[in-house]
Design a protein around this motif. Structure first.
Motif, PDB file in Angstrom:
ATOM      1  N   MET A 160     108.712 -12.785 129.892  1.00 10.11           N
ATOM      2  CA  MET A 160     107.789 -13.565 131.093  1.00 10.11           C
ATOM      3  C   MET A 160     106.510 -13.178 130.760  1.00 10.11           C
ATOM      4  N   TRP A 161     105.601 -14.140 130.633  1.00 10.77           N
ATOM      5  CA  TRP A 161     104.322 -13.837 130.488  1.00 10.77           C
ATOM      6  C   TRP A 161     103.371 -13.698 131.893  1.00 10.77           C
ATOM      7  N   LEU A 162     102.679 -12.729 131.879  1.00 10.93           N
ATOM      8  CA  LEU A 162     101.892 -12.369 133.279  1.00 10.93           C
ATOM      9  C   LEU A 162     100.425 -12.602 133.064  1.00 10.93           C
ATOM     10  N   GLU A 163      99.719 -12.814 134.013  1.00  3.25           N
ATOM     11  CA  GLU A 163      98.326 -12.854 134.268  1.00  3.25           C
ATOM     12  C   GLU A 163      97.527 -11.538 133.935  1.00  3.25           C
ATOM     13  N   PRO A 164      96.626 -11.459 133.331  1.00  3.14           N
ATOM     14  CA  PRO A 164      95.845 -10.356 132.954  1.00  3.14           C
ATOM     15  C   PRO A 164      95.851  -9.174 134.139  1.00  3.14           C
ATOM     16  N   SER A 165      95.791  -9.906 135.238  1.00  2.00           N
ATOM     17  CA  SER A 165      95.425  -9.034 136.570  1.00  2.00           C
ATOM     18  C   SER A 165      96.646  -8.332 137.098  1.00  2.00           C
ATOM     19  N   GLU A 166      97.975  -8.847 136.564  1.00  2.00           N
ATOM     20  CA  GLU A 166      99.388  -8.467 137.048  1.00  2.00           C
ATOM     21  C   GLU A 166      99.639  -7.309 136.123  1.00  2.00           C
ATOM     22  N   LYS A 186      96.547 -11.119 127.385  1.00  2.00           N
ATOM     23  CA  LYS A 186      97.767 -11.591 127.832  1.00  2.00           C
ATOM     24  C   LYS A 186      98.647 -10.256 128.378  1.00  2.00           C
ATOM     25  N   ARG A 187      99.547 -10.341 129.125  1.00  2.00           N
ATOM     26  CA  ARG A 187     100.384  -9.308 129.667  1.00  2.00           C
ATOM     27  C   ARG A 187     101.933  -9.900 129.648  1.00  2.00           C
ATOM     28  N   LEU A 188     102.824  -8.993 129.275  1.00  2.00           N
ATOM     29  CA  LEU A 188     104.209  -9.389 128.884  1.00  2.00           C
ATOM     30  C   LEU A 188     105.452  -8.566 129.608  1.00  2.00           C
ATOM     31  N   VAL A 189     106.390  -9.183 130.163  1.00  2.00           N
ATOM     32  CA  VAL A 189     107.395  -8.127 130.871  1.00  2.00           C
ATOM     33  C   VAL A 189     108.744  -8.439 129.843  1.00  2.00           C
ATOM     34  N   LEU A 190     109.189  -7.565 129.183  1.00  2.00           N
ATOM     35  CA  LEU A 190     110.439  -7.592 128.542  1.00  2.00           C
ATOM     36  C   LEU A 190     111.748  -7.108 129.190  1.00  2.00           C
TER      37      LEU A 190
END
Length: 132
Positions: free
Chosen positions: A41-47, A97-101
């Motif tokens: 899931m892609w996250l906003e840079p602030s998260e 970009k930030r990512l959760v795997l």
């Protein structure tokens, strides 16, 4: 030139219950490479605290003994640690970009570390290709 650190710090591990619930709530991307499947899931840079946060899941349904589950988690963690720069370099190129795997084990048998590493590389390159 920046020296690369092939480590897996606490900030790179996914611990937030709300992020985990959002990840598995549905509507997020998923890709199998047997014996693994990745959900991301892609996250906003602030998260989030780091560029990529990971979770490794080996269901009790697959291995009853904790020793085997922990061995598989160790293999996946090591494979990710060695190949995470495939993903981090692409994220830096995209900018912010930030990512959760989440890596999920699908097989009922143990696999060799080389095979697990090849599958993790395949999953990470698939995520990089989907970014572009």
């Amino acid at each position: 030139m920046e020296e690369r650190k092939y480590t897996l710090t606490k900030s790179e591990r996914l611990c937030s219950k709300t992020l985990i619930e959002r990840l598995f709530a549905g509507g997020n991307s998923s890709f199998p490479a047997f014996p693994l499947r990745v959900v991301y899931m892609w996250l906003e840079p602030s998260e989030g605290t780091s560029d990529v946060s990971i979770l490794i899941s080996v269901p009790k349904k697959r291995f009853k003994r904790a020793v085997k589950r922990n061995a598989v988690k160790r293999q996946v963690r090591e494979a990710y640690r060695r190949n995470k720069y495939l993903l981090l370099d692409a994220l830096k190129a995209q900018g912010g970009k930030r990512l959760v795997l989440a890596f999920i084990w699908l097989d009922n048998q143990l696999r060799s570390s080389e095979e697990v590493e090849r599958k993790v590389q395949k999953l990470l390159t698939h995520i990089v290709e989907s970014m572009q």
